[in-house]
Design a protein around this motif. Structure first.
Motif, PDB file in Angstrom:
ATOM      1  N   ILE A  14      -2.971  -0.949   8.020  1.00 38.37           N
ATOM      2  CA  ILE A  14      -1.852  -0.666   8.914  1.00 38.37           C
ATOM      3  C   ILE A  14      -2.278   0.302  10.013  1.00 38.37           C
ATOM      4  CG2 ILE A  14       0.415   0.421   9.018  1.00 38.37           C
ATOM      5  CD1 ILE A  14       0.906  -0.747   6.222  1.00 38.37           C
ATOM      6  N   ILE A  62       6.491   7.057   2.134  1.00 40.64           N
ATOM      7  CA  ILE A  62       5.128   6.698   1.748  1.00 40.64           C
ATOM      8  C   ILE A  62       4.599   7.711   0.749  1.00 40.64           C
ATOM      9  CG2 ILE A  62       2.765   6.363   2.562  1.00 40.64           C
ATOM     10  CD1 ILE A  62       3.894   5.622   5.267  1.00 40.64           C
ATOM     11  N   PRO A 103      -4.424 -16.603  -8.562  1.00 37.12           N
ATOM     12  CA  PRO A 103      -3.738 -15.437  -8.033  1.00 37.12           C
ATOM     13  C   PRO A 103      -2.230 -15.553  -8.250  1.00 37.12           C
ATOM     14  CG  PRO A 103      -4.919 -16.632  -6.313  1.00 37.12           C
ATOM     15  CD  PRO A 103      -5.035 -17.425  -7.541  1.00 37.12           C
ATOM     16  N   ALA A 104      -1.572 -14.398  -8.327  1.00 37.81           N
ATOM     17  CA  ALA A 104      -0.132 -14.381  -8.582  1.00 37.81           C
ATOM     18  C   ALA A 104       0.632 -15.203  -7.555  1.00 37.81           C
ATOM     19  CB  ALA A 104       0.371 -12.937  -8.572  1.00 37.81           C
ATOM     20  N   PHE A 105       0.122 -15.254  -6.320  1.00 33.54           N
ATOM     21  CA  PHE A 105       0.900 -15.986  -5.317  1.00 33.54           C
ATOM     22  C   PHE A 105       0.716 -17.492  -5.426  1.00 33.54           C
ATOM     23  CE2 PHE A 105      -2.785 -14.168  -3.057  1.00 33.54           C
ATOM     24  CZ  PHE A 105      -3.464 -15.319  -2.763  1.00 33.54           C
ATOM     25  N   SER A 160       7.410  -9.500  -3.825  1.00 36.82           N
ATOM     26  CA  SER A 160       7.847 -10.213  -2.626  1.00 36.82           C
ATOM     27  C   SER A 160       8.062 -11.698  -2.888  1.00 36.82           C
ATOM     28  CB  SER A 160       6.912  -9.966  -1.436  1.00 36.82           C
ATOM     29  OG  SER A 160       5.595 -10.174  -1.784  1.00 36.82           O
ATOM     30  N   ILE A 161       7.332 -12.285  -3.835  1.00 35.48           N
ATOM     31  CA  ILE A 161       7.577 -13.697  -4.148  1.00 35.48           C
ATOM     32  C   ILE A 161       8.985 -13.870  -4.722  1.00 35.48           C
ATOM     33  CG2 ILE A 161       6.961 -15.623  -5.653  1.00 35.48           C
ATOM     34  CD1 ILE A 161       4.116 -14.587  -5.604  1.00 35.48           C
ATOM     35  N   PHE A 208       3.041  -5.575  -5.360  1.00 39.07           N
ATOM     36  CA  PHE A 208       3.543  -5.953  -4.039  1.00 39.07           C
ATOM     37  C   PHE A 208       3.809  -7.442  -3.966  1.00 39.07           C
ATOM     38  CE2 PHE A 208       0.121  -2.729  -3.435  1.00 39.07           C
ATOM     39  CZ  PHE A 208       0.982  -1.661  -3.375  1.00 39.07           C
ATOM     40  N   VAL A 209       2.860  -8.197  -4.501  1.00 37.35           N
ATOM     41  CA  VAL A 209       2.932  -9.644  -4.314  1.00 37.35           C
ATOM     42  C   VAL A 209       4.056 -10.248  -5.152  1.00 37.35           C
ATOM     43  CG1 VAL A 209       1.691 -11.786  -4.641  1.00 37.35           C
ATOM     44  CG2 VAL A 209       0.520  -9.816  -3.716  1.00 37.35           C
ATOM     45  N   PHE A 226      -1.789 -12.461   2.235  1.00 33.15           N
ATOM     46  CA  PHE A 226      -0.481 -12.873   1.733  1.00 33.15           C
ATOM     47  C   PHE A 226       0.592 -11.899   2.185  1.00 33.15           C
ATOM     48  CE2 PHE A 226       2.897 -13.126  -1.376  1.00 33.15           C
ATOM     49  CZ  PHE A 226       3.089 -14.489  -1.463  1.00 33.15           C
ATOM     50  N   LEU A 227       0.249 -10.617   2.206  1.00 35.66           N
ATOM     51  CA  LEU A 227       1.220  -9.611   2.625  1.00 35.66           C
ATOM     52  C   LEU A 227       1.324  -9.525   4.144  1.00 35.66           C
ATOM     53  CD1 LEU A 227       0.266  -6.826   0.105  1.00 35.66           C
ATOM     54  CD2 LEU A 227       2.311  -8.224   0.082  1.00 35.66           C
ATOM     55  N   TYR A 266       2.533   6.450  -7.809  1.00 41.55           N
ATOM     56  CA  TYR A 266       1.399   5.634  -8.226  1.00 41.55           C
ATOM     57  C   TYR A 266       0.240   6.501  -8.717  1.00 41.55           C
ATOM     58  CZ  TYR A 266      -2.057   1.954  -8.212  1.00 41.55           C
ATOM     59  OH  TYR A 266      -3.012   1.066  -8.591  1.00 41.55           O
ATOM     60  N   LEU A 300     -10.226 -12.180  -3.701  1.00 38.25           N
ATOM     61  CA  LEU A 300      -8.860 -12.053  -4.201  1.00 38.25           C
ATOM     62  C   LEU A 300      -8.114 -10.957  -3.444  1.00 38.25           C
ATOM     63  CD1 LEU A 300      -7.417 -13.571  -6.416  1.00 38.25           C
ATOM     64  CD2 LEU A 300      -7.956 -11.738  -7.986  1.00 38.25           C
ATOM     65  N   CYS A 327       6.091   7.189  -2.717  1.00 41.01           N
ATOM     66  CA  CYS A 327       5.533   6.041  -3.437  1.00 41.01           C
ATOM     67  C   CYS A 327       4.118   6.331  -3.909  1.00 41.01           C
ATOM     68  CB  CYS A 327       5.524   4.807  -2.537  1.00 41.01           C
ATOM     69  SG  CYS A 327       7.136   4.219  -2.084  1.00 41.01           S
ATOM     70  N   VAL A 328       3.302   6.912  -3.016  1.00 35.70           N
ATOM     71  CA  VAL A 328       1.911   7.191  -3.381  1.00 35.70           C
ATOM     72  C   VAL A 328       1.857   8.175  -4.545  1.00 35.70           C
ATOM     73  CG1 VAL A 328      -0.219   8.276  -2.604  1.00 35.70           C
ATOM     74  CG2 VAL A 328       0.945   6.661  -1.139  1.00 35.70           C
ATOM     75  N   PHE A 364       7.193   0.020  -0.911  1.00 36.09           N
ATOM     76  CA  PHE A 364       6.086   0.768  -0.334  1.00 36.09           C
ATOM     77  C   PHE A 364       5.566   0.094   0.923  1.00 36.09           C
ATOM     78  CE2 PHE A 364       1.479   1.126   0.133  1.00 36.09           C
ATOM     79  CZ  PHE A 364       1.411   2.452   0.466  1.00 36.09           C
ATOM     80  N   ILE A 365       5.383  -1.234   0.852  1.00 36.59           N
ATOM     81  CA  ILE A 365       4.888  -1.957   2.025  1.00 36.59           C
ATOM     82  C   ILE A 365       5.826  -1.746   3.204  1.00 36.59           C
ATOM     83  CG2 ILE A 365       4.412  -4.219   2.986  1.00 36.59           C
ATOM     84  CD1 ILE A 365       2.369  -3.718   1.113  1.00 36.59           C
ATOM     85  N   ALA A 419       5.546   1.692   4.570  1.00 34.89           N
ATOM     86  CA  ALA A 419       4.302   1.910   5.297  1.00 34.89           C
ATOM     87  C   ALA A 419       4.366   1.260   6.673  1.00 34.89           C
ATOM     88  CB  ALA A 419       3.112   1.354   4.515  1.00 34.89           C
ATOM     89  N   LEU A 420       4.986   0.072   6.738  1.00 35.21           N
ATOM     90  CA  LEU A 420       5.088  -0.599   8.027  1.00 35.21           C
ATOM     91  C   LEU A 420       6.048   0.131   8.959  1.00 35.21           C
ATOM     92  CD1 LEU A 420       5.112  -4.320   6.896  1.00 35.21           C
ATOM     93  CD2 LEU A 420       3.339  -3.165   8.211  1.00 35.21           C
ATOM     94  N   PHE A 460      -4.803 -11.261  -1.055  1.00 40.25           N
ATOM     95  CA  PHE A 460      -3.576 -10.483  -1.231  1.00 40.25           C
ATOM     96  C   PHE A 460      -3.149  -9.861   0.092  1.00 40.25           C
ATOM     97  CE2 PHE A 460      -4.415 -10.042  -5.914  1.00 40.25           C
ATOM     98  CZ  PHE A 460      -3.286 -10.735  -6.272  1.00 40.25           C
ATOM     99  N   LEU A 496      -2.932   0.973   3.599  1.00 37.84           N
ATOM    100  CA  LEU A 496      -2.726   1.975   4.651  1.00 37.84           C
ATOM    101  C   LEU A 496      -3.768   1.832   5.756  1.00 37.84           C
ATOM    102  CD1 LEU A 496      -1.762   5.280   2.829  1.00 37.84           C
ATOM    103  CD2 LEU A 496      -0.375   3.897   4.341  1.00 37.84           C
ATOM    104  N   ILE A 512      -3.397   0.838  -2.388  1.00 41.84           N
ATOM    105  CA  ILE A 512      -2.553   1.511  -1.410  1.00 41.84           C
ATOM    106  C   ILE A 512      -3.385   1.985  -0.230  1.00 41.84           C
ATOM    107  CG2 ILE A 512      -1.250   3.636  -1.085  1.00 41.84           C
ATOM    108  CD1 ILE A 512       0.037   3.127  -3.748  1.00 41.84           C
TER     109      ILE A 512
END
Lengths: 308, 283
Positions: free
Chosen positions: B138, A271, A141-143, A248-249, A244-245, B222-223, A278, B215, A274-275, A259-260, A263-264, B219, B135, B131
């Motif tokens: 959240i 939002i 995974p990317a992270f 943030s890394i 996203f990942v 991770f977030l 995409y 996976l 961004c949507v 976007f994250i 959304a938070l 993710f 959502l 997304i």
């Protein structure tokens, strides 16, 4: 062909509206509003803010107003970043994500196709080593990749900055991190289908008639590219609109991270912005992928109802 | 039941037909069991802190070291694995259930309905799913059940397409037509011919869905949208590890290794199975 493309574009419009309508109403169900802060605002201030942004109207009214503003390209103000419009912010962030995603897409395509082709044409050791490598790429995974790359290339070797988005070289590590997973998938898909095509009678006949291996492979790849193309549509949209990942890394101010946080924060207009970016990307790429598939393979063209 | 047992046995024989894949399968089985019965294998409770030692390197008491709060990394990997596997299997089950039902219904419906249902899947493919999952997490808070359902609801599309294709194929075969001509009813054909022939495909597709679900879960974790602390999942463990990788590399290396190795093995087994002739499984 033109008629087919037009039909696809017309079909895409309702899909786009379904998506934005669904998301519009979904985000309103989130408990809490855009003006919830650590320190409670006074009820009067809150009411004034809600009235100012039109958040005290009923939902359908808000939705209609949203559509009306959208029709002349106005996405409204951001609730979180005062005095800035959503379109302006989204454009600014999207520029960063596009740059990063474009680099990653290029890396993924070149590396993935090259690996897949070599693995399909080669035999024995090399081929199975490449297969294992691409399978491993899918599983990292990317992270995991990101921190390891930072560790090696910025902390031990000191070649790049560990984080941030200031110098040109800052694009290298994040784009590799982002590209690796997609490159591995592309390689795997291309290898599988290319090997299948090369085993078919027409390839064998061509080889028997003395065509060079390269030409046979090139001819076979015409049909072998189809699965790669259909995979590329969502993959390219995912890369270009920001991961996203990865963002943030590496602490990159791109659309994904943005976007994250929006959304938070329940930053409704943001939002939606961004949507929409995409969704627009993914719909466009799906259409492009179908066109490419039709061009590559006449049988698919017939199935899709494309007339030359 | 008999058919699924037979299919399962056939799957095993394919898996063990080459050493590499067999090893992957055994690794998965052991890890899965160890995680499932983590209480027995884990040397410490998963949230037990020992601030006095802090993040200490691997040693005899803590074979994989401890994290910043002095919690045993090995223990946390086992408990985290339990969450990751649980999400992987449960969400896959949701995806299989929705996808297989949808695909079969679509294939057995009249042409019009079938093509309408498949158009719907095409449209759904164009939705920004990552997304939507984010959502959902959240909106409804971070409950484990929601993770299952949200991810499962996203992953069923491919399954639906594959099952539909297979069902259409089986439906048009001669033995089915013969059975129909001999007076076998709809449910009889489903039970005798269609379901047994589908099981292999569904199992293979499910094996390949599990890693992608895991996976996705990692993710989310991770977030910070996945399972809640102090409950670990592999995603959160890797995230914590990445934060402290300079001072405590073991916090990154071990969870990352187990996570990646699991994904690798699952993909490997799935690839092996899908390369084999699926029709064989039911006979």
């Amino acid at each position: 062909m033109i008629r087919y493309v037009l039909r696809r574009i017309i079909c895409a419009v309702p899909v786009f509206f379904i998506i934005i309508t669904a998301v519009f109403f979904m985000v309103r169900f989130v408990p809490g509003g855009p003006f919830d802060r650590e320190r409670q605002l006074s009820p009067e201030t809150l009411a004034a803010l809600n009235a100012y942004y039109g958040l005290d109207d009923s939902l359908p009214v808000q939705y209609l107003r949203f559509l009306k503003n959208l029709s002349h390209g106005d996405l409204g103000p951001s609730y979180k970043y005062q005095n800035r419009s959503v379109s302006e912010l989204v454009r600014e962030k999207a520029k960063v994500s596009l740059k990063l995603g474009g680099a990653a897409l290029a890396i993924a395509l070149v590396a993935g196709l090259a690996c897949g082709a070599v693995s399909a044409m080669g035999r024995g050791r090399l081929s199975s080593a490449l297969d294992a490598a691409s399978l491993a790429g899918i599983c990292l995974p990317a992270f995991v990749v990101g921190p390891v790359l930072i560790w090696i290339f910025s902390l031990k070797l000191g070649w790049f900055n560990a984080m941030g988005w200031r110098e040109t070289s800052d694009i290298v590590l994040p784009s590799i991190t982002l590209a690796l997973f997609y490159a591995a998938w592309i390689s795997k898909l291309f290898k599988d289908s290319e090997a299948r095509e090369l085993a078919k009678d027409y390839s064998r006949t061509a080889r028997a008639k003395g065509e060079s291996a390269m030409r046979v492979a090139a001819e076979a790849s015409k049909s072998a590219l189809s699965p790669v193309v259909s995979y590329l549509a969502p993959a390219a949209a995912g890369m270009l609109t920001g991961s996203f990942v990865v963002e943030s890394i590496f602490n990159i101010p791109g659309l994904g991270k943005f976007f994250i946080s929006s959304a938070l924060d329940s930053d409704y207009t943001m939002i939606m912005g961004c949507v929409m970016v995409y969704a627009a990307f993914i719909i466009c790429f799906n259409i492009l992928a179908d066109i490419a598939l039709a061009l590559l393979n006449p049988r698919v063209a017939k199935e899709l109802g494309v007339r030359k | 039941m008999k058919a699924s047992l037979r299919a399962f046995r056939a799957l095993l024989s394919v898996v063990f037909s080459d050493r590499h894949t067999g090893a992957c399968f055994i690794f998965l089985a052991i890890l899965c069991l160890a995680c499932m019965f983590a209480e027995f294998f884990a040397p410490y409770p998963f949230a037990e802190q020992n601030l006095a030692i802090g993040a200490s390197a691997p040693c005899a008491e803590h074979i994989f070291g401890t994290d910043i709060l002095g919690r045993d990394v090995f223990t946390r990997i086992l408990y985290g694995g339990r969450i990751s596997f649980a999400v992987g299997f449960a969400a896959t089950a949701v995806a299989v259930l929705i996808g297989a039902c949808y695909g079969m219904v679509s294939a057995l419906s009249p042409r019009r309905v079938d093509s309408a249902m498949m158009r719907l899947v095409d449209i759904a493919y164009a939705l920004p799913f990552t997304i939507l999952v984010i959502l959902l997490m959240i909106i409804f808070g971070r409950s484990l059940w929601l993770i299952f359902v949200a991810i499962g609801a996203v992953e069923w599309l491919t399954m639906a397409r594959i099952v539909r294709g297979m069902t259409l194929d089986i439906k048009s075969r001669q033995f089915v037509l013969a059975s129909e001509a001999l007076g076998q009813g709809f449910w009889g054909i489903m039970r005798l011919h269609i379901l047994p022939n589908l099981i292999g495909t569904i199992l293979v597709c499910a094996t390949l869905t599990v890693p992608s679900v895991m996976l996705l879960e990692s993710f989310l974790s991770f977030l910070g949208l996945g399972v809640q602390a102090p409950l670990p999942s592999w995603g959160t463990l890797v995230k914590e590890g990445a934060e402290y990788m300079l001072d405590a590399p073991w916090m990154l290396v071990f969870p990352a290794f187990f996570f990646s190795a699991t994904l690798y093995c699952l993909n490997r087994v799935g690839a092996k199975l899908s390369a084999a002739d699926l029709r064989r499984f039911s006979k």
